[in-house]
Design a protein around this motif. Structure first.
Motif, PDB file in Angstrom:
ATOM      1  N   TYR A 298       0.822  -1.215   0.000  1.00 10.75           N
ATOM      2  CA  TYR A 298       0.000   0.000   0.000  1.00 10.75           C
ATOM      3  C   TYR A 298       0.854   1.262   0.000  1.00 10.75           C
ATOM      4  CZ  TYR A 298      -3.611   3.322   1.411  1.00 10.75           C
ATOM      5  OH  TYR A 298      -4.462   4.388   1.467  1.00 10.75           O
ATOM      6  N   PHE A 299       1.948   1.267   0.763  1.00  7.67           N
ATOM      7  CA  PHE A 299       2.741   2.485   0.952  1.00  7.67           C
ATOM      8  C   PHE A 299       3.907   2.636  -0.024  1.00  7.67           C
ATOM      9  CE2 PHE A 299       1.005   2.081   5.346  1.00  7.67           C
ATOM     10  CZ  PHE A 299       0.417   3.335   5.451  1.00  7.67           C
ATOM     11  N   PRO A 435       5.973   4.499   6.563  1.00  7.43           N
ATOM     12  CA  PRO A 435       5.952   5.821   5.916  1.00  7.43           C
ATOM     13  C   PRO A 435       7.196   6.664   6.220  1.00  7.43           C
ATOM     14  CG  PRO A 435       3.834   5.345   6.941  1.00  7.43           C
ATOM     15  CD  PRO A 435       4.798   4.307   7.430  1.00  7.43           C
TER      16      PRO A 435
END
Length: 482
Positions: A298-299, A435
């Protein structure tokens, strides 16, 4: 004359004590020699898997490139999950109770346990595969932002189904402590996969779809080739189908009555209850071990995931060691029935695992430095990732003996809670660190996950054994029992 007779009696007593001591010493040496031999034999398939895994990883990494490796890692994160769900602790449950029955010479009960475990295993992998087949397009589109991966994921689900079948020989031979045959089965299965990847490299026919197809084919061949080694009684019996429909259904899915084989002064957990907690723990662990790749999907970009996947290849020797230790320790821990035996087994394995962890730490520092040389310059940034991931397995090595021996005195009822804590730690750290630090954040999250689990397992094990100041004796009933 009485004085001389007394001296003769004294000398005779000394000789008797000396003889008893040397007999005891020889017995202890024989015990540990056999245990070490079983670990080394169990390491043989792991060693072959190590060599085959390195060769396979190098070929696939160079053939697919960093982005292709990222796609491959995402697909495997689902296929590997269904493969793990084909077991869900049922294999270990079968080894535990089948080994106990075999030790008592009860072949009928041993085969009955193996059949029950095989039925449960196949039922669960089929249900898990059906669920994954349904959600594959949604995962590929919403989380990975690549709809083209959905059909490849669906194809790869056959790997898990074949793994469920191929696991039968391993469970059967482990229950008999026939580690040499078990090692042979595992080695040949590994070599089949290696041969398939070498064929792809020779043909220069590289794609994620092709690699998954080869994996499915070799898994099917391995399952078909070795299922014939298992007695039919371990898979099927007409006696299980006799009687009314209700009694047949009960017999098929209810664990066999253990009788005298279930008598254990440290743990009276039956196979049904044991399997329930193992399944619960295994589901949580399966999700925990893939949380990093799913969240990176996802990141992060697929290239970053590909570099991370290559970095994990350096953990193969450490996973090999943990796997061999588990294989040799599990039936022994299942057979102990007294506190002194448990403590002796725990002390011996803790010493071995501590030495292995120290050696593993040295390996963790230096081995990943060969990343660019082995896999290519585009993976050079994975050195630090490899070091972090290897350190994570050094922590797991220290946890292994306490975790396995803990099953012998009822900690199976508490381990799901430990695993739930680990999952929470892993997800929170991944969300916080990925992140900020990219793939290195995922590696750090795994270290935190295993460290928290090791601390909790050590506390529970030492408390249950009465080795903590706050608890000087084993309780008659653990606090987590309801």
């Amino acid at each position: 004359m009485p004085l001389i007779t007394g001296m003769e009696d004294s000398q005779s007593a000394v000789h008797d004590r000396s003889g008893q001591f040397f007999l005891w010493l020889r017995g202890r040496l024989a015990y540990y020699r056999q245990a070490i031999e079983d670990v080394l034999v169990s390491m043989a398939p792991q060693a072959v898997s190590l060599v085959a895994g390195v060769v396979t990883s190098v070929l696939i990494a160079r053939g697919l490139g960093a982005e292709g490796m990222g796609q491959y890692a995402l697909v495997l994160s689902v296929c590997g999950l269904t493969s793990q769900l084909s077991d869900l602790g049922i294999g270990r449950t079968a080894v535990r109770f089948a080994a106990r029955a075999a030790a008592l010479g009860d072949t009928r009960l041993q085969m009955s346990v193996l059949r029950w475990a095989f039925r449960l295993r196949m039922a669960m992998v089929l249900v898990a595969s059906a669920a994954a087949f349904a959600v594959a397009p949604w995962i590929a589109q919403r989380f990975w932002h690549d709809p083209s991966l959905a059909p490849i994921v669906r194809l790869g689900l056959w790997i898990g189904i074949m793994s469920g079948v191929a696991g039968v020989p391993s469970v059967y031979f482990q229950s008999l402590k026939r580690f040499r045959i078990n090692a042979t089965v595992s080695i040949v299965q590994t070599l089949l996969t290696l041969a398939g990847i070498i064929a792809l490299a020779w043909l220069e026919y590289w794609s994620v779809d092709a690699v998954i197809r080869v994996s499915v084919l070799t898994a099917a061949l391995g399952a078909a080739a070795f299922i014939v080694l298992v007695p039919k009684a371990a898979l099927f019996s007409l006696a299980d189908l006799q009687g009314s429909a209700k009694s047949v259904l009960t017999r098929l899915w209810k664990a066999p009555d253990q009788g005298s084989a279930g008598e254990n002064s440290l743990d009276d957990t039956g196979p049904t209850t044991f399997a329930f907690y193992m399944v619960l723990s295994s589901i949580i662990v399966a999700i925990t071990l893939r949380a990093d790749v799913w969240l990176m999907g996802y990141f992060l970009s697929q290239s970053e995931i590909g570099i991370y996947q290559v970095a994990t290849r350096f953990t193969l020797p450490l996973t090999m060691l943990i796997g061999a230790l588990n294989t040799a320790l599990w039936p022994r821990a299942s057979a102990v029935t007294s506190l002194p035996e448990t403590l002796r087994l725990l002390r011996g394995t803790l010493k071995v695992s501590a030495l292995a962890a120290v050696g593993g730490l040295l390996y963790a520092i230096f081995a990943p430095m060969a990343t660019a040389w082995l896999f290519g310059d585009e993976y050079a940034s994975g050195v630090f990732l490899g070091q972090l991931l290897c350190i994570r397995y050094c922590v797991a090595l220290l946890m292994c003996p306490m975790g396995v021996v803990g099953y012998s005195f009822g900690l199976v009822r508490a381990y799901w809670g430990v695993n739930l804590v680990q999952l929470t730690v892993a997800v929170m750290l991944n969300l916080l660190l990925i992140p900020q630090f990219g793939a290195a954040g995922a590696a750090l999250a795994l270290i935190g996950c295993d460290a928290s689990g090791a601390a909790l397992v050590a506390f529970l094990a030492f408390r249950q054994l009465g080795l903590l100041p706050l608890r000087h004796r084993m309780p008659s009933k653990p606090l987590w029992r309801i």
